[in-house]
Scaffold this motif. Structure first.
Motif, short mmCIF file in Angstrom:
data_model
loop_
_atom_site.label_atom_id
_atom_site.label_comp_id
_atom_site.label_asym_id
_atom_site.label_seq_id
_atom_site.Cartn_x
_atom_site.Cartn_y
_atom_site.Cartn_z
N ARG A 78 -109.13 19.90 0.32
CA ARG A 78 -110.24 19.99 -0.57
C ARG A 78 -110.55 20.82 -1.45
NH1 ARG A 78 -112.88 15.17 0.63
NH2 ARG A 78 -112.99 14.53 2.59
N PHE A 79 -109.97 22.18 -1.15
CA PHE A 79 -109.93 23.17 -1.90
C PHE A 79 -109.35 24.36 -1.33
CE2 PHE A 79 -113.97 23.73 0.49
CZ PHE A 79 -113.89 24.93 0.98
N LEU A 80 -108.78 25.48 -2.23
CA LEU A 80 -108.03 26.70 -1.85
C LEU A 80 -108.64 27.83 -1.68
CD1 LEU A 80 -104.78 26.07 -4.19
CD2 LEU A 80 -105.39 25.30 -1.80
N PRO A 81 -108.58 28.57 -0.74
CA PRO A 81 -109.33 29.91 -0.82
C PRO A 81 -109.04 30.88 -1.95
CG PRO A 81 -107.48 30.15 0.81
CD PRO A 81 -107.45 28.87 0.20
N ASP A 82 -110.04 31.60 -2.25
CA ASP A 82 -109.74 32.71 -3.20
C ASP A 82 -108.67 33.68 -2.76
OD1 ASP A 82 -111.67 31.69 -4.68
OD2 ASP A 82 -113.41 32.95 -4.13
N GLU A 83 -108.52 33.82 -1.65
CA GLU A 83 -107.31 34.69 -1.09
C GLU A 83 -106.01 34.36 -1.70
OE1 GLU A 83 -110.59 35.21 1.66
OE2 GLU A 83 -109.60 33.47 0.55
N ILE A 84 -105.69 33.03 -2.28
CA ILE A 84 -104.34 32.41 -2.73
C ILE A 84 -104.09 33.59 -3.63
CG2 ILE A 84 -105.47 31.27 -4.40
CD1 ILE A 84 -102.37 29.95 -2.69
N GLY A 85 -104.81 34.28 -4.44
CA GLY A 85 -104.46 35.31 -5.37
C GLY A 85 -103.63 36.40 -4.83
N GLN A 86 -103.69 36.71 -3.59
CA GLN A 86 -103.06 37.86 -3.13
C GLN A 86 -101.61 37.58 -2.82
OE1 GLN A 86 -105.17 38.96 0.63
NE2 GLN A 86 -107.19 38.49 0.14
N LEU A 87 -101.36 36.47 -2.90
CA LEU A 87 -99.93 36.14 -2.76
C LEU A 87 -98.83 36.56 -4.24
CD1 LEU A 87 -99.87 32.98 -0.65
CD2 LEU A 87 -99.76 35.19 0.20
N GLY A 88 -99.07 37.85 -4.48
CA GLY A 88 -98.60 38.21 -5.61
C GLY A 88 -96.75 37.82 -5.96
N MET A 89 -95.99 37.82 -4.66
CA MET A 89 -94.66 37.35 -5.10
C MET A 89 -94.40 35.90 -4.79
SD MET A 89 -93.34 40.42 -4.68
CE MET A 89 -91.74 40.22 -4.47
N LEU A 90 -95.46 34.96 -4.72
CA LEU A 90 -95.31 33.68 -4.81
C LEU A 90 -94.49 33.01 -6.03
CD1 LEU A 90 -95.90 31.54 -2.61
CD2 LEU A 90 -97.81 30.86 -4.02
N GLU A 91 -93.54 32.28 -5.91
CA GLU A 91 -92.80 31.77 -6.92
C GLU A 91 -92.74 30.44 -6.95
OE1 GLU A 91 -88.86 33.15 -6.47
OE2 GLU A 91 -89.37 35.19 -7.09
N SER A 92 -93.16 29.47 -5.98
CA SER A 92 -93.21 28.21 -6.13
C SER A 92 -94.39 27.58 -4.77
CB SER A 92 -91.84 27.60 -5.70
OG SER A 92 -91.61 27.65 -4.32
N LEU A 93 -95.21 26.71 -4.98
CA LEU A 93 -96.11 26.22 -4.47
C LEU A 93 -96.48 24.74 -4.54
CD1 LEU A 93 -98.92 26.95 -2.65
CD2 LEU A 93 -99.81 27.25 -4.99
N TRP A 94 -96.44 24.16 -3.29
CA TRP A 94 -96.24 22.61 -3.13
C TRP A 94 -97.66 22.24 -2.65
CZ3 TRP A 94 -91.41 19.67 -3.36
CH2 TRP A 94 -90.60 20.27 -3.71
N THR A 106 -108.57 32.91 -9.05
CA THR A 106 -107.62 33.92 -8.54
C THR A 106 -106.28 33.27 -8.62
OG1 THR A 106 -108.09 33.01 -6.34
CG2 THR A 106 -109.21 34.58 -7.16
N LEU A 107 -105.93 32.03 -8.79
CA LEU A 107 -104.85 31.44 -9.02
C LEU A 107 -103.96 32.20 -10.18
CD1 LEU A 107 -102.65 29.00 -7.55
CD2 LEU A 107 -103.37 27.95 -9.50
N GLY A 108 -104.92 32.57 -11.14
CA GLY A 108 -104.25 33.13 -12.39
C GLY A 108 -103.41 34.40 -12.02
N LYS A 109 -103.82 35.05 -10.89
CA LYS A 109 -103.06 36.41 -10.44
C LYS A 109 -101.64 36.13 -10.20
CE LYS A 109 -107.57 38.50 -9.04
NZ LYS A 109 -108.19 38.87 -7.98
N LEU A 110 -101.32 34.86 -9.85
CA LEU A 110 -99.87 34.83 -9.41
C LEU A 110 -98.75 34.79 -10.74
CD1 LEU A 110 -100.50 31.81 -6.96
CD2 LEU A 110 -100.63 34.19 -6.70
N GLU A 128 -107.50 24.40 -15.83
CA GLU A 128 -107.13 25.36 -17.08
C GLU A 128 -106.77 26.69 -16.72
OE1 GLU A 128 -109.72 25.80 -20.25
OE2 GLU A 128 -110.43 23.60 -20.32
N VAL A 129 -106.94 26.89 -15.36
CA VAL A 129 -106.55 28.29 -14.55
C VAL A 129 -105.05 28.44 -14.77
CG1 VAL A 129 -106.38 27.56 -12.31
CG2 VAL A 129 -106.65 29.82 -12.88
N VAL A 130 -104.15 27.11 -14.60
CA VAL A 130 -102.66 27.18 -15.06
C VAL A 130 -102.13 27.61 -16.14
CG1 VAL A 130 -102.82 25.35 -13.15
CG2 VAL A 130 -102.70 24.83 -15.46
N CYS A 131 -103.09 27.64 -17.10
CA CYS A 131 -102.69 27.96 -18.32
C CYS A 131 -102.61 29.66 -18.62
CB CYS A 131 -103.71 27.64 -19.39
SG CYS A 131 -103.88 25.94 -19.72
N ASN A 132 -103.26 30.52 -17.43
CA ASN A 132 -103.08 31.69 -17.40
C ASN A 132 -101.61 32.02 -16.48
OD1 ASN A 132 -105.52 31.92 -18.76
ND2 ASN A 132 -106.49 31.67 -16.97
#
Length: 300
Positions: A78-94, A106-110, A128-132
């Protein structure tokens, strides 16, 4: 219990164990690319596995090196944790086939994220965070419940593919024309009754699907898409085509059946690369003689 393992350059692994066991073994191995757990639907890297709370547990810091996080679909998230933004090396997410309605800021930190798949969720508003995301190349938000696309889409200048089909989108912003690198744009099965003139700015477009909308006309600017090879316009309410449609000289397949066309512009004869044009179920009494100039045409 798994034995202690010292891993130096592991890139891919398939292990029969739980996500928690994998974390114990693989924490801190900086060369890890993909890991699958065959006892859970999700990949261990985010620990997004099926659980009663439908909430993804916090992301372990030891997994911040992971480059690809797949197999997170079909988990009822139902939602993602804010910690998702810690995965700084992430290139693909399904994340397809879940219950997501929004994404954390925090997704905008990826900053390395290139591919983000979010089909078949519960998005009613464009996240809109994906625009970042400065490196995004492929965004899939198909089969959701979107009705609008924000102007910030114009900031996603690295996009090469954008999938927005099977929503309820009624308008596109003019800023869509700022997507100079997008080659594949799917907008079929929406509620569009017009296109912005800005669409002509998508100069790299090769594949554009607009079938099953409510379009009554096309802007003349669509004829600026000189790289366009496939254009799907069937099942709309088009009454005419732009007179300069023949400027699409790289067109290979044009589907405009099931509309309300009464004539075809003579310039269509300039589409000498076209192999297929579908025109059935319109209101055409005749075809222009210039169709005979289409030397590659195989199917009409």
């Amino acid at each position: 219990m798994l034995p202690a393992i010292h891993i130096v350059a592991l890139k891919t692994a398939r292990l029969m164990c739980t996500p928690h066991q994998l974390i114990r073994v693989l924490a801190g191995q900086a060369a890890l690319k993909h890991v699958r757990s065959q006892q859970q639907v999700a990949q261990f890297t985010l620990q997004f596995f099926r659980c009663p709370s439908k909430r993804a547990p916090p992301v372990p810091c030891a997994c911040t090196f992971v480059a690809s996080c797949r197999w997170l679909s079909n988990n009822g998230l139902r939602f993602l944790p804010d910690e998702i933004g810690q995965l700084g090396m992430l290139e693909s997410l399904w994340l397809g086939n879940n219950l997501l309605k929004s994404l954390p800021a925090t997704l905008g930190k990826l900053t390395r994220l290139q591919k983000l798949w979010l089909p078949s969720n519960n998005f009613r508003q464009f996240p809109e965070v994906v625009c970042n995301l400065p490196a995004i190349e492929w965004l899939d938000l198909s089969e959701n419940k979107l009705t609008t696309v924000p102007a910030c889409i114009g900031r996603m200048t690295t996009l090469g593919r954008l999938d927005l089909h099977s929503n309820n989108i009624q308008r596109l912003p003019d800023e869509v024309g700022q997507l100079k690198q997008v080659k594949h744009l799917s907008l079929h099965f929406n509620a569009l009754d017009q296109l912005p003139a800005g669409i002509g700015g998508c100069e790299g477009l090769v594949w554009l699907s607009l079938n099953a909308n409510k379009l009554t006309q096309l802007p003349d600017e669509i004829c600026n898409l000189h790289e366009l090879a496939r254009l799907s316009l069937h099942i709309n309410e088009l009454k005419r085509l732009p007179e300069s449609i023949g400027a699409l000289v790289n067109m290979e397949a044009l589907s405009i059946h099931k509309n309300q066309l009464t004539s075809i512009p003579t310039g269509i004869g300039r589409m000498r690369e076209a192999t297929r044009i579908s025109l059935y179920e319109n209101q055409l009494a005749e075809l222009p003689a210039e169709i005979g100039d289409m030397a590659s045409l195989q199917e009409l």
